[in-house]
Design an enzyme around this catalytic site. Structure first.
Site, PDB file in Angstrom:
ATOM      1  N   GLY A 104       1.239  -4.953   1.049  1.00 13.63           N
ATOM      2  CA  GLY A 104       0.081  -5.251   0.062  1.00 13.63           C
ATOM      3  C   GLY A 104       0.363  -5.738  -1.306  1.00 13.63           C
ATOM      4  O   GLY A 104      -0.331  -6.540  -1.951  1.00 13.63           O
ATOM      5  N   GLU A 124       4.818  -4.617   7.712  1.00  9.46           N
ATOM      6  CA  GLU A 124       3.452  -3.731   8.160  1.00  9.46           C
ATOM      7  C   GLU A 124       3.904  -3.785   9.774  1.00  9.46           C
ATOM      8  O   GLU A 124       3.770  -2.372  10.339  1.00  9.46           O
ATOM      9  CB  GLU A 124       2.181  -4.322   8.104  1.00  9.46           C
ATOM     10  N   GLU A 173       0.353  -9.403  -0.713  1.00 11.37           N
ATOM     11  CA  GLU A 173      -1.143  -9.758  -0.441  1.00 11.37           C
ATOM     12  C   GLU A 173      -1.774  -9.915  -1.748  1.00 11.37           C
ATOM     13  O   GLU A 173      -2.665 -10.596  -2.219  1.00 11.37           O
ATOM     14  CB  GLU A 173      -1.835  -8.902   0.476  1.00 11.37           C
ATOM     15  N   ALA A 193       0.906  -1.251   0.083  1.00 13.89           N
ATOM     16  CA  ALA A 193       0.280  -0.092  -0.107  1.00 13.89           C
ATOM     17  C   ALA A 193       0.933   1.224   0.050  1.00 13.89           C
ATOM     18  O   ALA A 193       2.008   1.294   0.798  1.00 13.89           O
ATOM     19  CB  ALA A 193      -0.787  -0.062   1.164  1.00 13.89           C
TER      20      ALA A 193
HETATM   21  N1  CAA Z   1       4.342   3.397  -0.322  1.00 14.47           N
HETATM   22  C1  CAA Z   1       4.865   4.676  -0.997  1.00 14.47           C
HETATM   23  N2  CAA Z   1       5.993   4.723  -1.446  1.00 14.47           N
HETATM   24  C2  CAA Z   1       6.844   3.810  -1.674  1.00 14.47           C
HETATM   25  C3  CAA Z   1       6.516   2.728  -1.131  1.00 14.47           C
HETATM   26  C4  CAA Z   1       5.234   2.382  -0.350  1.00 14.47           C
HETATM   27  N3  CAA Z   1       4.731   1.096   0.296  1.00 14.47           N
HETATM   28  N4  CAA Z   1       7.663   1.775  -1.206  1.00 14.47           N
HETATM   29  C5  CAA Z   1       8.640   2.365  -1.787  1.00 14.47           C
HETATM   30  N5  CAA Z   1       8.085   3.749  -1.916  1.00 14.47           N
HETATM   31  C6  CAA Z   1       8.820   4.942  -2.732  1.00 14.47           C
HETATM   32  C7  CAA Z   1       9.854   5.415  -1.811  1.00 14.47           C
HETATM   33  O1  CAA Z   1       9.377   6.377  -1.094  1.00 14.47           O
HETATM   34  C8  CAA Z   1      10.816   5.877  -3.001  1.00 14.47           C
HETATM   35  O2  CAA Z   1      10.054   7.185  -3.507  1.00 14.47           O
HETATM   36  P1  CAA Z   1      11.071   8.693  -3.426  1.00 14.47           P
HETATM   37  O3  CAA Z   1      12.264   8.345  -4.529  1.00 14.47           O
HETATM   38  O4  CAA Z   1      10.004   9.787  -3.856  1.00 14.47           O
HETATM   39  O5  CAA Z   1      11.604   8.920  -1.917  1.00 14.47           O
HETATM   40  C9  CAA Z   1      10.685   5.018  -4.100  1.00 14.47           C
HETATM   41  O6  CAA Z   1       9.671   3.948  -3.794  1.00 14.47           O
HETATM   42  C10 CAA Z   1      11.934   4.182  -4.280  1.00 14.47           C
HETATM   43  O7  CAA Z   1      12.044   3.235  -2.673  1.00 14.47           O
HETATM   44  P2  CAA Z   1      13.324   3.395  -1.736  1.00 14.47           P
HETATM   45  O8  CAA Z   1      14.222   4.445  -2.282  1.00 14.47           O
HETATM   46  O9  CAA Z   1      12.710   3.105  -0.303  1.00 14.47           O
HETATM   47  O10 CAA Z   1      14.024   2.102  -2.373  1.00 14.47           O
HETATM   48  P3  CAA Z   1      15.103   1.047  -1.671  1.00 14.47           P
HETATM   49  O11 CAA Z   1      15.336   0.158  -2.576  1.00 14.47           O
HETATM   50  O12 CAA Z   1      15.890   1.784  -0.668  1.00 14.47           O
HETATM   51  O13 CAA Z   1      13.991   0.282  -0.658  1.00 14.47           O
HETATM   52  C11 CAA Z   1      12.110  -0.974   0.156  1.00 14.47           C
HETATM   53  C12 CAA Z   1      13.118  -0.519  -1.048  1.00 14.47           C
HETATM   54  C13 CAA Z   1      12.898  -1.824   0.943  1.00 14.47           C
HETATM   55  C14 CAA Z   1      10.867  -1.703  -0.514  1.00 14.47           C
HETATM   56  C15 CAA Z   1      11.776   0.480   0.567  1.00 14.47           C
HETATM   57  O14 CAA Z   1      11.208   1.047  -0.549  1.00 14.47           O
HETATM   58  C16 CAA Z   1      10.293   0.058   1.556  1.00 14.47           C
HETATM   59  O15 CAA Z   1      10.747  -0.517   2.944  1.00 14.47           O
HETATM   60  N6  CAA Z   1       9.250   0.366   1.274  1.00 14.47           N
HETATM   61  C17 CAA Z   1       8.189   0.379   2.158  1.00 14.47           C
HETATM   62  C18 CAA Z   1       7.511  -1.111   2.157  1.00 14.47           C
HETATM   63  C19 CAA Z   1       6.621  -1.257   2.923  1.00 14.47           C
HETATM   64  O16 CAA Z   1       6.579  -0.992   4.162  1.00 14.47           O
HETATM   65  N7  CAA Z   1       5.300  -1.847   2.553  1.00 14.47           N
HETATM   66  C20 CAA Z   1       3.861  -1.860   3.296  1.00 14.47           C
HETATM   67  C21 CAA Z   1       3.175  -0.832   3.106  1.00 14.47           C
HETATM   68  S1  CAA Z   1       1.798  -0.936   4.117  1.00 14.47           S
HETATM   69  C22 CAA Z   1       0.802  -2.009   3.510  1.00 14.47           C
HETATM   70  O17 CAA Z   1       0.957  -2.586   2.505  1.00 14.47           O
HETATM   71  C23 CAA Z   1      -0.434  -2.253   4.418  1.00 14.47           C
HETATM   72  C24 CAA Z   1      -1.332  -3.396   3.718  1.00 14.47           C
HETATM   73  O18 CAA Z   1      -1.496  -4.398   4.235  1.00 14.47           O
HETATM   74  C25 CAA Z   1      -2.300  -2.980   2.850  1.00 14.47           C
END
Ligand code: CAA
Length: 257
Positions: free
Chosen positions: A108, A131, A111, A63
């Site tokens: 997500g 999460e 998921e 998400a």
């Molecule tokens: N939401 C919004 N933006 C996201 C994102 C997310 N889930 N995952 C990555 N991005 C964006 C980053 O903000 C970044 O954007 P900017 O360049 O504008 O800053 C871009 O994508 C590239 O990401 P990173 O620079 O972080 O890339 P990385 O290689 O260093 O790291 C990663 C990769 C480990 C996947 C890291 O991006 C990360 O931890 N992302 C979040 C993953 C996460 O927590 N997902 C769960 C979301 S909550 C959910 O999904 C709830 C549910 O059950 C419905």
């Protein structure tokens, strides 16, 4: 468009198209996925769906933390159905879905993959449920589907630690069907889809429905469901065509009727 929706013969291809955010699902993407999935579900010419992510880094990073989570925070308590119906919940979709997992598959994103029936993974893919590190639990089905798909202790490891696993580990625990080189993910998904399209489409849908609905029934009720679906299939033109083609030693020409 946040979701690119293409039709290739009997196959529908859904591409989450936000590579700049690692294909994280924002509200717009969820709405577009809903609309495309309803079209797929209701179009008799489409038999199998493939979901993938744009670009070479991610299938879907979950998400969108900046856009979707605030939306869910505002709407989830007053309406448990705030999220548009998708394969994860509420769509009543019995056509098979294949996840063509081209990279990172987090939260997500995992998921979405879990809501598919078959998962074809790039050797570079990683899978995780981060999460809990955000102070949340998965909200699109992983707490329920993951322990039904992989061994309980592996589901607990993913859900409680938030730590990701690589593609080989995902294969070892039965989370994905096959691991292939990144460039072969989509072609493999299409090959599998073509194989499914050779079978009777109503039978394929009944098999999926029996598996999914049966998983929350007692064995006895599940066997009744199987019986009812079998009786229905035996009344279809496809059953007559499939068995006649066998006797006549030719390929069946299924119509989905
Ligand atoms: N939401 C919004 N933006 C996201 C994102 C997310 N889930 N995952 C990555 N991005 C964006 C980053 O903000 C970044 O954007 P900017 O360049 O504008 O800053 C871009 O994508 C590239 O990401 P990173 O620079 O972080 O890339 P990385 O290689 O260093 O790291 C990663 C990769 C480990 C996947 C890291 O991006 C990360 O931890 N992302 C979040 C993953 C996460 O927590 N997902 C769960 C979301 S909550 C959910 O999904 C709830 C549910 O059950 C419905």
């Amino acid at each position: 468009m946040a979701i690119d929706y293409q039709k290739e013969g009997k196959i529908a291809i859904f591409t989450i198209n936000r590579p700049e955010a690692l294909n994280a699902m924002n509200v717009q993407a969820a709405r577009e996925l809903h609309e495309a999935m309803v079209d797929f579900r209701d179009d008799p010419e489409l038999w199998v769906g493939i979901i993938t992510g744009a670009g070479d880094r991610a299938f879907c990073a979950g998400a969108d933390i900046k856009d979707m989570l605030p939306f869910l925070k505002e709407h989830l308590q007053s309406s448990p159905w705030a999220m548009p119906a998708t394969p994860m919940r509420g769509l009543d979709l019995w056509k098979p879905l294949i996840a063509a997992i081209n990279g990172l598959t987090m939260g997500g994103g995992l998921e979405i993959a879990l809501a598919c029936d078959l998962r074809i993974a790039s050797e570079k893919a990683r899978f995780g449920c981060p999460e809990v590190t955000l102070g949340l639990i998965p909200g699109w089905g992983a707490t329920q589907r993951l322990p039904r798909i992989v061994p309980w202790c592996k589901a607990a490891e993913l859900l409680l630690t938030g730590k990701p696993i690589d593609a080989q580990e995902a294969y070892r625990i039965g989370l994905v069907n096959i691991v292939v080189p990144t460039e072969a993910v989509m072609s493999t998904a299409k090959e599998w889809a073509e194989v499914i399209c050779q079978a009777g489409p109503l039978a394929v849908r009944a098999a999926k429905e029996a598996m999914i609905r049966g998983s929350s029934l007692t064995l006895e009720d599940g066997l009744r469901l199987e019986n009812a679906l079998e009786a229905y299939l035996m009344s279809t033109e496809d059953f007559t065509e499939g068995t006649t083609a066998f006797v006549e030693k030719r390929k069946p020409d299924f119509k989905g009727k």
